[in-house]
Structure formats: structure tokens, C-alpha cells
Scaffold this motif. Structure first.
Motif, PDB file in Angstrom:
ATOM      1  N   GLY A  27      -2.761  -9.169   1.957  1.00 50.51           N
ATOM      2  CA  GLY A  27      -2.069  -9.055   0.673  1.00 50.51           C
ATOM      3  C   GLY A  27      -2.386 -10.244  -0.218  1.00 50.51           C
ATOM      4  O   GLY A  27      -3.454 -10.852  -0.121  1.00 50.51           O
ATOM      5  N   THR A  28      -1.448 -10.610  -1.104  1.00 49.27           N
ATOM      6  CA  THR A  28      -1.675 -11.694  -2.058  1.00 49.27           C
ATOM      7  C   THR A  28      -1.628 -13.047  -1.364  1.00 49.27           C
ATOM      8  O   THR A  28      -0.682 -13.366  -0.659  1.00 49.27           O
ATOM      9  N   ILE A  29      -2.664 -13.833  -1.578  1.00 53.63           N
ATOM     10  CA  ILE A  29      -2.780 -15.166  -0.995  1.00 53.63           C
ATOM     11  C   ILE A  29      -2.973 -16.163  -2.137  1.00 53.63           C
ATOM     12  O   ILE A  29      -3.777 -15.941  -3.044  1.00 53.63           O
ATOM     13  N   VAL A  30      -2.239 -17.279  -2.093  1.00 49.88           N
ATOM     14  CA  VAL A  30      -2.380 -18.349  -3.090  1.00 49.88           C
ATOM     15  C   VAL A  30      -2.984 -19.567  -2.402  1.00 49.88           C
ATOM     16  O   VAL A  30      -2.442 -20.044  -1.397  1.00 49.88           O
ATOM     17  N   THR A  31      -4.103 -20.063  -2.932  1.00 51.03           N
ATOM     18  CA  THR A  31      -4.817 -21.176  -2.305  1.00 51.03           C
ATOM     19  C   THR A  31      -5.065 -22.273  -3.328  1.00 51.03           C
ATOM     20  O   THR A  31      -5.593 -22.001  -4.408  1.00 51.03           O
ATOM     21  N   PRO A  32      -4.703 -23.525  -3.032  1.00 51.02           N
ATOM     22  CA  PRO A  32      -5.053 -24.627  -3.941  1.00 51.02           C
ATOM     23  C   PRO A  32      -6.562 -24.738  -4.093  1.00 51.02           C
ATOM     24  O   PRO A  32      -7.306 -24.599  -3.118  1.00 51.02           O
ATOM     25  N   GLU A  80       0.848  -1.184   0.000  1.00 55.15           N
ATOM     26  CA  GLU A  80       0.000   0.000   0.000  1.00 55.15           C
ATOM     27  C   GLU A  80       0.893   1.247   0.000  1.00 55.15           C
ATOM     28  O   GLU A  80       1.762   1.382  -0.841  1.00 55.15           O
ATOM     29  N   LYS A  81       0.744   2.147   0.956  1.00 61.21           N
ATOM     30  CA  LYS A  81       1.513   3.392   0.942  1.00 61.21           C
ATOM     31  C   LYS A  81       2.790   3.308   1.767  1.00 61.21           C
ATOM     32  O   LYS A  81       3.619   4.199   1.709  1.00 61.21           O
TER      33      LYS A  81
END
Length: 427
Positions: free
Chosen positions: A386-391, A45-46
């Protein structure tokens, strides 16, 4: 592995992180982080993230490296012991860095090296000032470590490795820099083991290398100068396709067996293409020429469709990557410029590659072509995390059964929003 998610979810950032980490391991320094801009990489973000960056990789060691190490197990244990493989052994490398978002200065504040077996782990940690070791209890890991540091420990001969305390002392000695210059804060301590002929660290370095393709039609059509045509692999946007085709086809009049496979696969999706070859112009430039069914003249790379060029580039890359090389091939948005029918065939071909591949996509056609639902991963950007990766199978444990019973395609289930990874699904 197929990463799907809405625009802005972080798919490209994931690829970028893999690239940076692979470059750090290859070069043995954190300079790649500086070159990308530390303040850009850690920004959230900032405000910059105060905790800095942490990367890690875990991979199974090749069986030959493990067997070679186990062959010396009777020697280091001081007694006869069967040198059999105890199952797979993994190696894990972690690197933590901090820095200033004002100056892009980067410092290593932690390195971790771990060997893991079914019987335990052997850990080596550098916390920015000293090396600490936990030798564990598995003699197979002791043998593996012994074989790796044998040439580099200054007082190794005569050491009793059946005593974990002796092993810990020798490990610390082997990794402690000989000179102040080797302790320079940007140089990796544990990972720079790869500069020495260590099979384990060479393996880590190789599997962490990233080749990234995001094909662009103008780059694919570009004529190569004499100097540019010396490169043998396709560039990130498709530049160098003519040179890659020339090398894959070979210098003899008859094309190589490997190129004939590429041509056959191209003909399966574009049957009018009879042949593809590279030609050097009097100016020194290298161009691609196509022989198309029903047309007597050869067609230049500017006269065939974007779809043909994209498909050819993907097939050449897949064949180049199946030549026994380690590492990861990342193809971003393979659906660009390709009709859904040939695209489906190309995605099937990618899944049969011997090299690990990551695809990032927004395409229902690509997701529908995924054979195993366990290879689908949802990328989402949550406001707090933030960015989350989930199967996908974690979101829906019965996904395989649902597909079999309902007759739906994987892309249909994804697009209906029930798995996530679609616009509006973020929280």
C-alpha cells in the motif's frame, strides 16, 4: 514537510488519516470514524483490511509541564531529590479500532498511553477489557504521572509513590471508569483524560488538530453572507477569505501590524497591489477590494487574478497559524494558479513559519524551493504494502552532498527518478 508522489500514491489519504485521528482525539470518541464510513477507511483494493485501524501520535511535552511535575518529585519519593529536567519527555498515544464493513459499527479494541524519557518509559494499556500498567524505573515519569492523576484517583492521598507497585495500582484506579456509561465502547478511556484539566492530554489534543487547505478559485471569489462572514479563519477551499482579511486587518482605520506584514509579503510577489481590505455591502455581504497601482478604482475580488487570491489566502493562513496555536497546517498543491516565481517565494515563507506545515505537491518549483532535503518525503503506492512514505535522505544518504557538488536543485534530482516518488516508480 513536503510530500511528493504520483497521482494515486496516497498523499490525500495520508492527510485524511491525520484529520480523522485529530478529530477522534478532540472529541474523545470514535464517532468520526463512523461518520467517514468505517468500510471506506479500511478498504484495501476490493477487500476490507481485517486488522482494522490503528493510529498513534508521539510528541514532546512542553518544558513547563515537565518542570511542574518535577517540582513534586521530593514529595512523592519521600526524600529530598533534586528536581531537575532529565532531558525531553515524550508522550505517545495509540488507538486501535475494529468494526463491521456492513454496518459501520466501530469498537475500540486497544488504547495505549506512554511517557518516555532517556531513562525508560511508563506504559498504560487498555486492551478492551482491563487496564495494565508498567511503571518503569524513572522517578521523573512517576512524578509526571502523579501530577496528572492527582485530582482523579479516589484513594490517592497517603500512597507511597516510591513503590512502583503502588503507583501501578493508583494509575489503574484513576483510569477505570466510575460508571458503566463511561465504559461505552465508542468512548476513549485513556485519551478521554483530556476532558479533565490534564496538561499532557491537552497538549496531545492540540498538536493533533489539522487545518487543511486545498484552495479553489471559485471559493476564494465567493461573496460571504452576513452569517458566513462571522467565521474568522479561511475554510478548507478558501471560503471566508474576506472575513479572515477583515479580522487580520482590524477594525481601526490603520491596518494592524500583522496585516501590514501580509501586505508587504504579497507585494513582494505581486508589486502592483497597494492595499487589500474587506467591505460590507448594503445587502449584508462581505467582499474583498484591492487597490492596484495605476488604477484609480478599487478592484473587486472578481477582477483580480486567481494567482493574487491564492497567494493572499496562503499568506493569511500562514500568519493566522503563527499566532502561537498548536497543530498542523496542511496545504495541498500550493502551486495551483500561482506563477512559479511568486510560488518559490511563498514556499520559502512557509518554511519560516513557527507552526509545523505539510505540503503535498507535484510541482518541481515547490521541490526546488525546499531548503532542507531532510524535509522531503516520497509517497509511493506499492502493490503489496500500500502507501509507503520514505524520507528522501533515506533513499540517498548523500543527497545533501550531491546537491552541493553537482549544483542541481532538489526538484531536478527528484524528477530524474533516482529518488522515486514519480509515476512508474511503484512496484
Amino acid at each position: 514537510m513536503v510530500f511528493v508522489g504520483p497521482n494515486g500514491a496516497g498523499k490525500t489519504n495520508l492527510v485524511r488519516a491525520l484529520e480523522v485521528f485529530g478529530e477522534v482525539l478532540r472529541r474523545g470518541t470514535v464517532e468520526p470514524i463512523q461518520e467517514h464510513g468505517y468500510h471506506q477507511l479500511i478498504r484495501r483494493e476490493k477487500r476490507p483490511a481485517r486488522s482494522g485501524l490503528y493510529f498513534s501520535i508521539r510528541t514532546e511535552l512542553p518544558a513547563v509541564a515537565v518542570q511542574n511535575a518535577l517540582s513534586i518529585l521530593p514529595i512523592i519519593m519521600g526524600k529530598e531529590k533534586e528536581a531537575s529536567t532529565p532531558g525531553p519527555i515524550h508522550i505517545e498515544v495509540g488507538i486501535g479500532v475494529t468494526g463491521s464493513d456492513q454496518t459501520d459499527e466501530v469498537r475500540i479494541n486497544r488504547e495505549e498511553l506512554r511517557f518516555i524519557s532517556s531513562k525508560g518509559a511508563l506504559d498504560i494499556v487498555w486492551d478492551g477489557s482491563r487496564i495494565a500498567t508498567n511503571a518503569g524505573t524513572d522517578p521523573a515519569l512517576w512524578a509526571l504521572m502523579y501530577s496528572q492523576i492527582l485530582p482523579y484517583a479516589r484513594n490517592l492521598k497517603g500512597s507511597d509513590f516510591s513503590n512502583p507497585e503502588n503507583l501501578k495500582e493508583v494509575i489503574s484506579e484513576a483510569f477505570t471508569p466510575n460508571t458503566p456509561e463511561q465504559a461505552e465502547p465508542q468512548l476513549l478511556i485513556l485519551v478521554n483524560w483530556q476532558r479533565l484539566p490534564s496538561k499532557a492530554m491537552t497538549h496531545v489534543r492540540d498538536v493533533s488538530q489539522i487545518r487543511r487547505l486545498r484552495l479553489d478559485a471559485s471559493a476564494l471569489r465567493k461573496e460571504l453572507s452576513f452569517d458566513d462572514s462571522k467565521e474568522s479563519t479561511i475554510g478548507p477551499t478558501g471560503e471566508g477569505l474576506a472575513s479572515a482579511v477583515a479580522r487580520l486587518r482590524g477594525s481601526k482605520p490603520e491596518p494592524s501590524a500583522q496585516f501590514l506584514k501580509v501586505l508587504k509579503e504579497l507585494q513582494e510577489v505581486y508589486p502592483r497591489i497597494e492595499d487589500v481590505f474587506a467591505r460590507r455591502l448594503p445587502s449584508g455581504h462581505l467582499i474583498l477590494l484591492f487597490k492596484e497601482h495605476g488604477i484609480s478604482d478599487e478592484l473587486g475580488q472578481g477582477s483580480v487574478s486567481d494567482g493574487v487570491l491564492h497567494a493572499l489566502a496562503l499568506l493569511v493562513a500562514l500568519h493566522q497559524e503563527s499566532s502561537g496555536q498548536a497543530g498542523l497546517l496542511v496545504i495541498e498543491e500550493p502551486e495551483n494558479a500561482i506563477h512559479p516565481w511568486p510560488l518559490r517565494k511563498l514556499i520559502t515563507r512557509a518554511q519560516n513559519s513557527s507552526r509545523q506545515i505539510i505540503l503535498t505537491t507535484h510541482s518541481e518549483t515547490v521541490v526546488n524551493a525546499v531548503i532542507d532535503p531532510e524535509t522531503l518525503f516520497l509517497v509511493e503506492n506499492e502493490n503489496k504494502k500500500g502507501t509507503i512514505v520514505t524520507p528522501a535522505t533515506e533513499r540517498e544518504s548523500a543527497l545533501k552532498a550531491i546537491l552541493e557538488e553537482s549544483g542541481q536543485k532538489l526538484g531536478d534530482v527528484w524528477l530524474d527518478g533516482s529518488l522515486g516518488g514519480v509515476p512508474g516508480g511503484e512496484s
